[in-house]
Design a protein around this motif. Structure first.
Motif: not given
Length: 102
Positions: A40, A46-49, A51-52
């Motif tokens: 990733s 994306d930062k959300e991805v 972070a997950e």
């Protein structure tokens, strides 16, 4: 929230779900999730991805801690390591990419 709270939450989740806590299973999951995290980052998702994926890696690390040394306070161990790293030299790279001790 501290690491010990997260660790307790993960332990409860494993208990409620009846998930496998064998260290070999957890280690395999950790490596798989680590690979997904790196992918990733490489793909600049994306930062959300990212972070997950990071949370998935932490999930496995915390359950490994639960199954291998649950009597150790993770917050204290982490703080002790940070303090140790302040005085001990570790390998890193300089601005030219050379491996150095700092």
């Amino acid at each position: 929230m501290d690491l010990e709270k997260f660790r307790a939450d993960i332990a409860e989740l494993y208990k409620v779900k009846g998930w496998n806590t064998d260290w070999r299973w957890l280690t395999t999951g950790y490596f798989a999730e680590s690979g997904e995290l790196i992918q990733s980052i490489i793909k600049k998702e994306d930062k959300e991805v990212i972070a997950e994926e990071f949370a998935d890696v932490m999930h496995y690390l915390l359950e490994l801690m639960n199954t291998t040394c649950s009597d150790i306070n993770l917050d204290e161990a982490f703080q002790k390591k940070i303090e140790s790293n302040k005085v001990n030299k570790k390998k890193t790279t300089d601005e030219k990419g050379n491996v150095v001790l700092k």
